[in-house]
Design an enzyme around this catalytic site. Sequence first.
Site, PDB file in Angstrom:
ATOM      1  N   HIS A 154      18.994 -10.219  -5.657  1.00 15.88           N
ATOM      2  CA  HIS A 154      19.970 -10.737  -4.693  1.00 15.88           C
ATOM      3  C   HIS A 154      21.155  -9.822  -4.500  1.00 15.88           C
ATOM      4  O   HIS A 154      21.610  -9.590  -3.384  1.00 15.88           O
ATOM      5  CB  HIS A 154      20.504 -12.081  -5.176  1.00 15.88           C
ATOM      6  CG  HIS A 154      19.750 -13.209  -4.586  1.00 15.88           C
ATOM      7  ND1 HIS A 154      19.475 -13.280  -3.248  1.00 15.88           N
ATOM      8  CD2 HIS A 154      19.204 -14.297  -5.139  1.00 15.88           C
ATOM      9  CE1 HIS A 154      18.787 -14.364  -3.008  1.00 15.88           C
ATOM     10  NE2 HIS A 154      18.599 -15.003  -4.148  1.00 15.88           N
ATOM     11  N   ARG A 187       1.109  -0.379   7.039  1.00 11.54           N
ATOM     12  CA  ARG A 187       0.039   0.076   6.135  1.00 11.54           C
ATOM     13  C   ARG A 187      -0.445  -1.133   5.334  1.00 11.54           C
ATOM     14  O   ARG A 187       0.120  -1.462   4.291  1.00 11.54           O
ATOM     15  CB  ARG A 187       0.576   1.141   5.178  1.00 11.54           C
ATOM     16  CG  ARG A 187       0.878   2.495   5.804  1.00 11.54           C
ATOM     17  CD  ARG A 187       1.342   3.478   4.729  1.00 11.54           C
ATOM     18  NE  ARG A 187       1.227   4.857   5.143  1.00 11.54           N
ATOM     19  CZ  ARG A 187       2.243   5.589   5.619  1.00 11.54           C
ATOM     20  NH1 ARG A 187       3.435   5.074   5.736  1.00 11.54           N
ATOM     21  NH2 ARG A 187       2.051   6.853   5.955  1.00 11.54           N
ATOM     22  N   ARG A 202      -2.458  -1.429  11.051  1.00  9.58           N
ATOM     23  CA  ARG A 202      -3.621  -0.596  10.762  1.00  9.58           C
ATOM     24  C   ARG A 202      -4.573  -1.364   9.859  1.00  9.58           C
ATOM     25  O   ARG A 202      -4.156  -1.970   8.874  1.00  9.58           O
ATOM     26  CB  ARG A 202      -3.136   0.673  10.069  1.00  9.58           C
ATOM     27  CG  ARG A 202      -4.250   1.520   9.517  1.00  9.58           C
ATOM     28  CD  ARG A 202      -3.750   2.854   9.066  1.00  9.58           C
ATOM     29  NE  ARG A 202      -3.216   2.840   7.724  1.00  9.58           N
ATOM     30  CZ  ARG A 202      -2.660   3.909   7.144  1.00  9.58           C
ATOM     31  NH1 ARG A 202      -2.531   5.034   7.812  1.00  9.58           N
ATOM     32  NH2 ARG A 202      -2.217   3.839   5.924  1.00  9.58           N
ATOM     33  N   GLU A 261      -6.410  11.416  13.082  1.00  8.65           N
ATOM     34  CA  GLU A 261      -6.057  12.131  11.853  1.00  8.65           C
ATOM     35  C   GLU A 261      -7.202  13.025  11.373  1.00  8.65           C
ATOM     36  O   GLU A 261      -7.129  13.626  10.311  1.00  8.65           O
ATOM     37  CB  GLU A 261      -5.558  11.176  10.765  1.00  8.65           C
ATOM     38  CG  GLU A 261      -6.333   9.906  10.581  1.00  8.65           C
ATOM     39  CD  GLU A 261      -5.646   8.900   9.655  1.00  8.65           C
ATOM     40  OE1 GLU A 261      -4.619   9.216   9.046  1.00  8.65           O
ATOM     41  OE2 GLU A 261      -6.186   7.784   9.533  1.00  8.65           O
ATOM     42  N   ASN A 288      -0.119  13.345   8.462  1.00  2.08           N
ATOM     43  CA  ASN A 288      -0.267  13.604   7.019  1.00  2.08           C
ATOM     44  C   ASN A 288      -1.719  14.003   6.729  1.00  2.08           C
ATOM     45  O   ASN A 288      -1.980  14.944   5.985  1.00  2.08           O
ATOM     46  CB  ASN A 288       0.093  12.368   6.193  1.00  2.08           C
ATOM     47  CG  ASN A 288       1.465  11.820   6.548  1.00  2.08           C
ATOM     48  OD1 ASN A 288       2.275  12.546   7.114  1.00  2.08           O
ATOM     49  ND2 ASN A 288       1.719  10.573   6.237  1.00  2.08           N
ATOM     50  N   ARG A 331      -3.721  17.096   0.382  1.00  2.00           N
ATOM     51  CA  ARG A 331      -2.314  16.711   0.479  1.00  2.00           C
ATOM     52  C   ARG A 331      -1.717  16.324  -0.866  1.00  2.00           C
ATOM     53  O   ARG A 331      -0.507  16.176  -0.999  1.00  2.00           O
ATOM     54  CB  ARG A 331      -2.124  15.591   1.514  1.00  2.00           C
ATOM     55  CG  ARG A 331      -2.760  14.273   1.159  1.00  2.00           C
ATOM     56  CD  ARG A 331      -2.825  13.325   2.366  1.00  2.00           C
ATOM     57  NE  ARG A 331      -1.756  12.350   2.386  1.00  2.00           N
ATOM     58  CZ  ARG A 331      -1.708  11.294   3.200  1.00  2.00           C
ATOM     59  NH1 ARG A 331      -2.666  11.113   4.105  1.00  2.00           N
ATOM     60  NH2 ARG A 331      -0.729  10.446   3.153  1.00  2.00           N
TER      61      ARG A 331
END
Length: 569
Positions: A186, A293, A330, A429, A452, A463
């Site tokens: 909090h 995601r 996605r 991608e 990416n 990567r």
Amino acid sequence: MLKGIAASQGIAVAKVYKLQQPVLNIVKRESVPEEELKKLDAAFAKTVADIEKIKEHAAKTLAEEELAIFDAHLMMANDPDLRSQIEDMINNEKVNAEYAADQVADSTIKMFESLEDAYMKERAADVRDVTFRLKCNLMGAEIPNLSTLDEPVIIVAKDLTPSDTASLNKKYSKGFATEMGGRTSHSAIMARSLEIPAVVGCPEILEKAKAGDMMILDAIAGEIILNPKDEEIKEYTAKGEAYLKEKEALKALLNEPSISLDGHKVDIVGNIGSPKDIEGVLANGGEGVGLFRTEFLYMNSETDFPDEETQFEAYKAVLEGMKGRKVVIRTLDIGGDKKLKYYQFDEEMNPFLGVRAIRFCLLHPDIFRVQLRALLRASAFGQLAIMFPMIATLDEFRKGKAILEEEKAKLISEGIAVGKDVEVGIMIEIPAAAVLADKFAKEADFFSIGTNDLIQYSMAADRMSQNVSYLYQPLNPSILRLIKSAIDGAHKYGRWCGMCGEMAGDEIAAPVLLGLGLDEFSMSATSILRARKMIRNLNYEDMKKMADQALDCCTIDEVTELVKKNIGK
Ligand code: PEP
Ligand code: MG
């Protein structure tokens, strides 16, 4: 230097104020129940009155949602169950009221702490806050009131209770550092909405900081310097001022369009990993969500794939929270480096080139269908766009879309509402998809470029490997040509093309992407306003010319130099 979690960004330089709660020495005494019950009545009444007063003070600075915490505290202070447990103990055991209150508080706190759910666990702090106030009122002890501070300080405490945080006087409370807490505690949430710099979860802070010591609180890096040198004070004061100046200036853009000097409009939207993250997207003026995601829902699940209902609730929360703005969700992107606790992937020599993302979903349609149903049901609550990751061939896209259509037809025949204009698109991608983009654009409603992965697959450079990280070259002309192919392919059929890889938020890349015609830039929430400022200072026609030159360069260095020269960096 001490390390903690930067819970609310900013930099403060001030003296330490140690917030110390009264120490209550509670002993068990034999008592007359009628007298104790009277004391208890008065203490409950004062507790309620205190919380109402704090809420009134907080209402001047906090938004409606944040004030809800005080309603929860008032409910707790008025809870007949809590009160009757204490009364029963006084009556049955003939003990003093503060002892009974202490015992009941302890067992209630323990009960909350033992719960699995992180949110419920944190509610133990609320019970502790309310019952501590009750005990202080029973014993006539004064709780320090931060609203009476009269010089600039950084508050150092074990943890700040919601009422402490709400009574902070922004003029003098320059920041706070606590031993306990995480990003969702909090105190952290409130610090962000009050925009007070805060570092939480710093285990040594109470022991190391003395009242009156000078302190530098760098709540951008999550670092604390005690008794700094004069040069450090100068350096951080200047850093803090520059940060505030920039932040203030950026706020002016919150409700402004992301539009170039010559009137070319783009969308700047946020990447999220959980429904909670939309708070940051909205607070930073995000025009939508460009990438949710969803794999985190699966990775955070302990024993099994999340069921349809759990997923439906998460997607619905995002769509409702974004209030009609577009949300790109996605479908499951698992495999590669993303593993599940409850599922054993087949061993592969190169997991990033193996059964990942859409490949996994098409191999396991039963798992895929659950997610698609949840998405379609949620689509009735906002503007949803569904995106398939790692598409390499049109055949994969067609198969994915066919399964989606089957699930849609089933839901409709079951009488379940489904959104009317759900867009279905793909991530670009894999170079194969970028090269063949115009063919994909005939059938897909939109593209989002995942740089990416696109860079990893184009450069054949893992990567995850430090050794070949020099090959992560977003501005390499070869990558720019693939991006151009994707954007031009989309536009040929009137589709829009976005980007949700890290490159979209890169300050040197953005001018080139604008010039290449990218329609949507999706990035982490805190980068949104900075990107908007940049777009608003660029001329689209000039950037188109610059992008053409960039496509004709030979190396990343040439492109970088070209961009810097054009944007005056
Ligand atoms: C990408 O590959 O650029 C992307 C956005 O997806 P992820 O980083 O989740 O693989
Ligand atoms: Mg990816």
